[in-house]
Design a protein around this motif. Sequence first.
Motif, PDB file in Angstrom:
ATOM      1  N   ASP A  21      -5.104   3.675  -0.035  1.00  0.00           N
ATOM      2  CA  ASP A  21      -5.009   3.044  -1.616  1.00  0.00           C
ATOM      3  C   ASP A  21      -3.598   3.033  -1.920  1.00  0.00           C
ATOM      4  O   ASP A  21      -2.921   2.187  -2.885  1.00  0.00           O
ATOM      5  CB  ASP A  21      -5.686   3.422  -2.544  1.00  0.00           C
ATOM      6  N   GLY A  22      -2.945   4.288  -1.615  1.00  0.00           N
ATOM      7  CA  GLY A  22      -1.456   4.367  -1.920  1.00  0.00           C
ATOM      8  C   GLY A  22      -0.346   3.479  -1.223  1.00  0.00           C
ATOM      9  O   GLY A  22       0.680   3.839  -1.459  1.00  0.00           O
ATOM     10  N   GLY A  23      -1.057   2.681  -0.204  1.00  0.00           N
ATOM     11  CA  GLY A  23      -0.066   1.771   0.456  1.00  0.00           C
ATOM     12  C   GLY A  23       0.636   2.399   1.702  1.00  0.00           C
ATOM     13  O   GLY A  23       1.258   2.022   2.420  1.00  0.00           O
ATOM     14  N   MET A  24      -0.250   3.401   2.310  1.00  0.00           N
ATOM     15  CA  MET A  24       0.464   4.203   3.551  1.00  0.00           C
ATOM     16  C   MET A  24      -0.411   4.048   4.586  1.00  0.00           C
ATOM     17  O   MET A  24      -1.748   3.740   4.319  1.00  0.00           O
ATOM     18  CB  MET A  24       0.679   5.809   2.854  1.00  0.00           C
ATOM     19  N   GLY A  45       2.909  11.078   0.574  1.00  0.00           N
ATOM     20  CA  GLY A  45       4.078  10.342  -0.075  1.00  0.00           C
ATOM     21  C   GLY A  45       5.361  10.993   0.176  1.00  0.00           C
ATOM     22  O   GLY A  45       6.183  10.169   0.374  1.00  0.00           O
ATOM     23  N   ARG A  46       5.434  12.339   0.375  1.00  0.00           N
ATOM     24  CA  ARG A  46       6.657  12.995   0.765  1.00  0.00           C
ATOM     25  C   ARG A  46       7.179  12.754   2.141  1.00  0.00           C
ATOM     26  O   ARG A  46       8.421  12.301   2.267  1.00  0.00           O
ATOM     27  CB  ARG A  46       6.180  14.524   0.509  1.00  0.00           C
ATOM     28  N   GLY A  60      10.826   9.071   5.724  1.00  0.00           N
ATOM     29  CA  GLY A  60      10.826   7.687   6.377  1.00  0.00           C
ATOM     30  C   GLY A  60      10.031   7.447   7.654  1.00  0.00           C
ATOM     31  O   GLY A  60      10.209   6.695   8.625  1.00  0.00           O
ATOM     32  N   VAL A  61       8.821   8.244   7.357  1.00  0.00           N
ATOM     33  CA  VAL A  61       8.056   7.872   8.442  1.00  0.00           C
ATOM     34  C   VAL A  61       7.253   6.550   8.402  1.00  0.00           C
ATOM     35  O   VAL A  61       7.464   6.004   7.254  1.00  0.00           O
ATOM     36  CB  VAL A  61       6.987   9.091   8.711  1.00  0.00           C
ATOM     37  N   ASP A  62       6.679   6.044   9.453  1.00  0.00           N
ATOM     38  CA  ASP A  62       5.870   4.874   9.410  1.00  0.00           C
ATOM     39  C   ASP A  62       4.377   5.001   9.021  1.00  0.00           C
ATOM     40  O   ASP A  62       3.675   4.209   8.609  1.00  0.00           O
ATOM     41  CB  ASP A  62       5.989   4.040  10.428  1.00  0.00           C
ATOM     42  N   ALA A  63       3.872   6.170   9.347  1.00  0.00           N
ATOM     43  CA  ALA A  63       2.539   6.632   9.256  1.00  0.00           C
ATOM     44  C   ALA A  63       2.331   7.947   9.024  1.00  0.00           C
ATOM     45  O   ALA A  63       3.176   8.722   9.459  1.00  0.00           O
ATOM     46  CB  ALA A  63       1.651   6.101  10.250  1.00  0.00           C
ATOM     47  N   ILE A  64       1.210   8.473   8.657  1.00  0.00           N
ATOM     48  CA  ILE A  64       0.890  10.168   8.840  1.00  0.00           C
ATOM     49  C   ILE A  64      -0.385  10.272   9.503  1.00  0.00           C
ATOM     50  O   ILE A  64      -1.330   9.100   9.652  1.00  0.00           O
ATOM     51  CB  ILE A  64       0.684  10.633   7.474  1.00  0.00           C
TER      52      ILE A  64
END
Length: 282
Positions: free
Chosen positions: A132-135, A104-105, A111-115
């Motif tokens: 599940d957190g929407g990322m 989330g950080r 402002g990244v698009d994915a990790i």
Amino acid sequence: MDKKKLTRWDLQQMKDSGEKAVWITAYDYWNASFAEKAGMDMILVGDSLGMCVYGYEGTVPVTMDQCICHCEAVRRGAKSTFIIGDMPFLSYQVSVENAVLNAGRFHKEAGVDAIKLEGGKRVCPQIRAICDGGMLVMGHIGLTPQSSGQLGGFKAQGRTARAAYELIEDAKAIQEAGAFALLVEAVPPEVCDIIRTTLTIPVYSIGAGIDADGQLMISSDVAGVFQAFTPKFVKKYENLAEKTIQAFSAYKEDVKQGRFPAPEHTYKMVEGELEKLQTKLN
Ligand code: KIV
């Protein structure tokens, strides 16, 4: 015309239509802007910044704060490119809750698009929870530098039937956990090809051969900046290290020989002001 930032569905569509994706790492504003101008489909702010920027011997010392800072700079340099933040060692291994907070950080602060995170089945609970957190999560298997100690060094992986089978099982589990894509590092091309055809999500290669849905390279390798070592899978497209040393040496020689700065590199006083100053000083 401004470049359109890709989405996960564009990347999926590229796999489905056989169009290769090409991406590169970047760690700062300038290289991010060069990557965007060169038309990269994605940029990875890799924890390889530990070696390429900070001169560490590996990626283990890299911290969340360092990664966030570099992701922020890259975001400013490449506003229209899909950016992936790389989760550093101990930012997701300790607990699922910790993994979600750190993922989330990357999104909230940089402002990244994915990790992206390293590991197979053992990190699937984290992948599921971050999704599940929407990322968006990209998996990373094969040579996973954060666990190079456990792997016995920075070595190619999946070279035996048993090891390759384990990698394929890991890949399936990562897709099942919800990852939108997978990166495979330093494995034989045949193994990457099996993974690519087994999974429906895009499978990218770094050192895993041409039969992937796209290729990643480290920017410092492509530009020929990184000097410490060169993995077998690297192709250097330039020798910027040599060119930069030449530029620095030429600058040094110019100063030592009294050739720099020349009049064209200096500022003029406002007309008549030098005379006024000299009168004042006398
Ligand atoms: O940190 C990085 O750049 C990476 C690549 C080596 C795959 O994870």
